[in-house]
Design a protein around this motif. Structure first.
Motif, short mmCIF file in Angstrom:
data_model
loop_
_atom_site.label_atom_id
_atom_site.label_comp_id
_atom_site.label_asym_id
_atom_site.label_seq_id
_atom_site.Cartn_x
_atom_site.Cartn_y
_atom_site.Cartn_z
N PHE A 24 0.82 -1.22 0.00
CA PHE A 24 0.00 0.00 0.00
C PHE A 24 0.85 1.27 0.00
N ASP A 25 0.33 2.29 -0.65
CA ASP A 25 0.99 3.60 -0.70
C ASP A 25 0.75 4.37 0.60
N PRO A 26 1.60 5.33 0.86
CA PRO A 26 1.35 6.19 2.04
C PRO A 26 0.29 7.25 1.70
N TYR A 27 -0.92 6.76 1.50
CA TYR A 27 -2.01 7.62 1.00
C TYR A 27 -2.80 8.10 2.23
N ILE A 28 -2.24 9.06 2.90
CA ILE A 28 -2.74 9.47 4.22
C ILE A 28 -4.19 9.96 4.15
N TYR A 29 -4.55 10.66 3.08
CA TYR A 29 -5.91 11.21 2.98
C TYR A 29 -6.96 10.12 3.09
N ARG A 30 -6.68 8.95 2.54
CA ARG A 30 -7.67 7.85 2.55
C ARG A 30 -7.35 6.77 3.59
N GLU A 31 -6.46 7.07 4.50
CA GLU A 31 -6.11 6.07 5.52
C GLU A 31 -7.10 6.18 6.69
N PRO A 32 -7.73 5.09 7.09
CA PRO A 32 -8.66 5.18 8.23
C PRO A 32 -7.99 5.58 9.54
N ILE A 33 -6.66 5.34 9.64
CA ILE A 33 -5.95 5.71 10.87
C ILE A 33 -5.65 7.21 10.85
N GLU A 34 -5.88 7.87 12.00
CA GLU A 34 -5.50 9.29 12.12
C GLU A 34 -4.09 9.36 12.67
N PHE A 35 -3.16 9.88 11.90
CA PHE A 35 -1.78 9.96 12.38
C PHE A 35 -1.53 11.30 13.03
N ALA A 36 -0.69 11.29 14.07
CA ALA A 36 -0.38 12.53 14.79
C ALA A 36 0.53 13.43 13.96
#
Ligand SMILES: Cc1ncc(COP(=O)(O)O)c(C=O)c1O
Length: 438
Positions: A168-180
Motif C-alpha cells: 500500500f501507498d502512504p495515502y494518508i488522505y484515505r487512511e482510516p488511521i488518524e496519524f499525529a
C-alpha cells in the motif's frame, strides 16, 4: 488533409490508447507554442497537463528543434554498439545531475521499458526474483511494467508474473488511521512494508519499485521520513531501491529529480518523459556505480535496437541544457507556490474538493461527494455516468486541457508557465468546480 479528414482517418485507422473506440472524436491539432496549442479552426488551448506530463518545456521549443535537425544532418541512426557522441554526452550529463552513487546510464525508448530494464538489472545483480511495487501506481503498459503497475490498468495482464508483490501507498488522505504527524504515518507504512518484506522472504526480494511521487494515481507525496525508511529496509536486506522518475523527474517537482526533495540515494532511477519533453521519445535507467561495476564482469542481458537513438539523445542534451541555462527550476518553485495557494483556496471554497496535493508544478484535485465521509465523486476504477469525463470536457470547452484519473483532476502545466498564465487558467478550473454538486 482537412481537419475533418484527419479526425475521420484517425478514427478509421488508428486504435487509440485506453479507450473504447466508438464515439472518439480527437481534436486535429495544427500547431503549438509555449504552453498553448491550437486546432485547425484557430481555437487555442492551454496545455495544463503538459500533454502526458512529458512536454515540460512546452510546445515549439526552438533549441530542441534545432538540436534534432543538426543531429539529423550528421546521422539519424547508429547501432548502440558504436560510439555515439549524443549518447555519450547525454549519459555524462545525466550522471552529473544524479547523486554521487550513480555511475552509468542505459537508454531505452520510453518509461515502460525503462522500468522493464531496471527490474531486469536488479534481478541480475541480486540473483533474486521478487519485486515489490505499490497499488496506487502506474509504471507502463508492457508486460513487466504493467505487472509492476498496481492500478486497474494492470488487470488485463493478469494472472500476474510470479514474484511481483504489491504493497500500500502512504495515502494518508484515505487512511482510516488518524496519524499525529507525517513522521508517525511514515513509521506506520514503513513498519508494514518491512513486515511484508519479511513474510515474502527478504532474501528473495530483488527490488522495491516506487514512483517517488505517485503521479497519475493522484500526486501522492511521501510523508516525511517515508523514503528514508524504505531506503533503510533496502539497506538492511540487500534490496535494490528503484525510483521511477518517469513523471516526477526533470524539474516537475521543483528539483531536477523528485527524490532530491528527500535525503535518499536510489540504487536505480528510471526516467523518460521530461528528458526529451516528448520531442523524440527516450527513456533510460541510471544505475549505481556498484551495479555498473557488476556488469563489468557479468553480461548485461539488456538490449534495444533504439537504445540511445541519436536524435533522441540530441533532444535530451538540448532539454537538459535548457532546464539549467534558463533556470527552469526557479520558475517551477516560484509559480508552484502560487499554484499551491490557488489550490488551497479552491479547497476552502468548493465542497466537492476533498483534498489538494501539490509539489512544484505537479498537482491533483481530489473530488468527493461528501467531505466528511470522503466518498469519491466516482467509484474506484469506474466512471459509469461519465462524470469525470464531463468535467474534463467542460474544462476543454474553456480551453483548459488536462485529464482526470479516478476522482482526480491533474494540474501539471509546462514548467515554463508564467504566473499570469497560471492564474488565468486556474480561474477556468475554479468555474468548473463551482458547477460540481457535492
Ligand atoms: C510514473 C510512470 N512510469 C512509467 C510510465 C510509462 O511511460 P511510457 O508511457 O513512456 O512507457 C509512465 C507513463 O505515464 C509513468 O507516469
Amino acid at each position: 488533409m482537412t481537419p475533418e479528414e484527419i479526425t475521420r482517418t484517425s478514427t478509421t485507422y488508428n486504435l487509440q490508447s485506453w479507450s473504447k473506440q466508438k464515439g472518439l472524436n480527437p481534436i486535429p491539432v495544427k500547431g503549438g507554442e509555449g504552453i498553448y496549442f491550437w486546432d485547425h479552426s484557430g481555437k487555442k488551448y492551454a496545455d495544463m497537463s503538459s500533454q502526458l506530463v512529458n512536454l515540460n518545456l512546452g510546445h515549439g521549443n526552438r533549441a530542441i528543434i534545432d538540436a534534432i535537425k543538426d543531429q539529423a544532418e550528421k546521422y539519424c541512426y547508429i547501432s548502440p554498439s558504436y560510439g555515439s557522441e549524443p549518447r555519450a554526452e547525454l549519459a555524462k550529463m545525466l550522471v552529473e545531475l544524479m547523486p554521487d552513487n550513480i555511475g552509468k546510464v542505459f537508454f531505452t525508448n520510453a518509461g515502460a521499458d525503462a522500468n522493464e530494464n531496471a527490474i531486469k538489472m536488479a534481478r541480475m545483480y541480486t540473483g533474486r526474483y521478487k519485486v515489490f511495487s505499490r497499488y496506487r501506481s502506474y509504471h507502463g503498459s508492457t508486460f513487466g511494467a504493467g505487472n509492476l503497475t498496481g492500478e486497474p490498468r494492470r488487470y488485463p495482464l493478469e494472472p500476474g508474473i510470479p514474484g511481483f508483490v504489491k504493497f500500500f501507498d502512504p495515502y494518508i488522505y484515505r487512511e482510516p488511521i488518524e496519524f499525529a504527524s507525517e513522521e508517525a504515518a511514515s513509521a506506520y507504512y514503513v513498519a508494514k512494508l518491512r513486515e511484508q518484506v519479511c513474510y515474502e522472504g527478504s532474501d528473495k526480494v530483488a527490488a522495491i519499485v516506487m514512483e517517488t511521487i505517485t503521479g497519475s494515481n493522484g500526486i501522492i507525496i511521501p510523508p516525511k521520513g517515508y523514503l528514508e525508511g524504505v531506503r533503510k529496509i533496502c539497506d538492511d536486506y540487500g534490496i535494490m531501491m528503484i525510483c521511477d522518475e518517469v513523471m516526477a523527474g526533470f524539474g516537475r517537482t521543483g528539483k531536477m529529480f523528485g527524490f532530491q526533495n528527500w535525503n535518499i540515494k536510489p540504487d536505480l532511477v528510471s526516467f523518460a518523459k521530461g528528458v526529451t519533453c516528448g520531442y523524440v521519445q527516450l527513456g533510460g535507467v541510471a544505475v549505481s556505480k556498484k551495479i555498473a561495476a557488476f556488469f563489468d564482469d557479468n553480461v548485461l542481458s539488456c538490449g534495444l535496437t533504439y537504445s540511445g537513438h541519436p536524435l533522441a539523445c540530441a533532444a535530451g542534451i538540448a532539454c537538459v541544457k535548457y532546464y539549467t541555462e534558463h533556470k527552469v527550476l526557479d520558475n517551477v518553485n516560484k509559480v508552484g507556490k502560487t499554484l499551491g495557494e490557488i489550490l488551497e483556496a479552491m479547497k476552502k471554497k468548493h465542497e466537492c474538493v476533498g483534498d489538494v496535493r501539490y509539489i512544484g508544478l505537479f498537482a491533483a484535485v481530489e473530488l468527493v461527494k461528501n467531505r466528511k465521509t470522503k466518498e469519491p465523486l466516482v467509484p474506484y476504477g469506474k466512471d459509469p455516468d461519465g462524470v469525470m469525463k464531463g468535467l474534463v470536457g467542460k474544462l476543454a470547452q474553456k480551453g483548459f486541457m488536462t485529464y482526470s484519473h479516478e476522482n482526480m483532476i491533474l494540474v501539471a502545466p509546462p514548467l515554463i508557465i508564467t504566473e499570469e498564465q497560471l492564474r488565468e487558467e486556474m480561474k477556468k478550473l475554479d468555474e468548473v468546480l463551482g458547477e460540481v454538486k457535492a
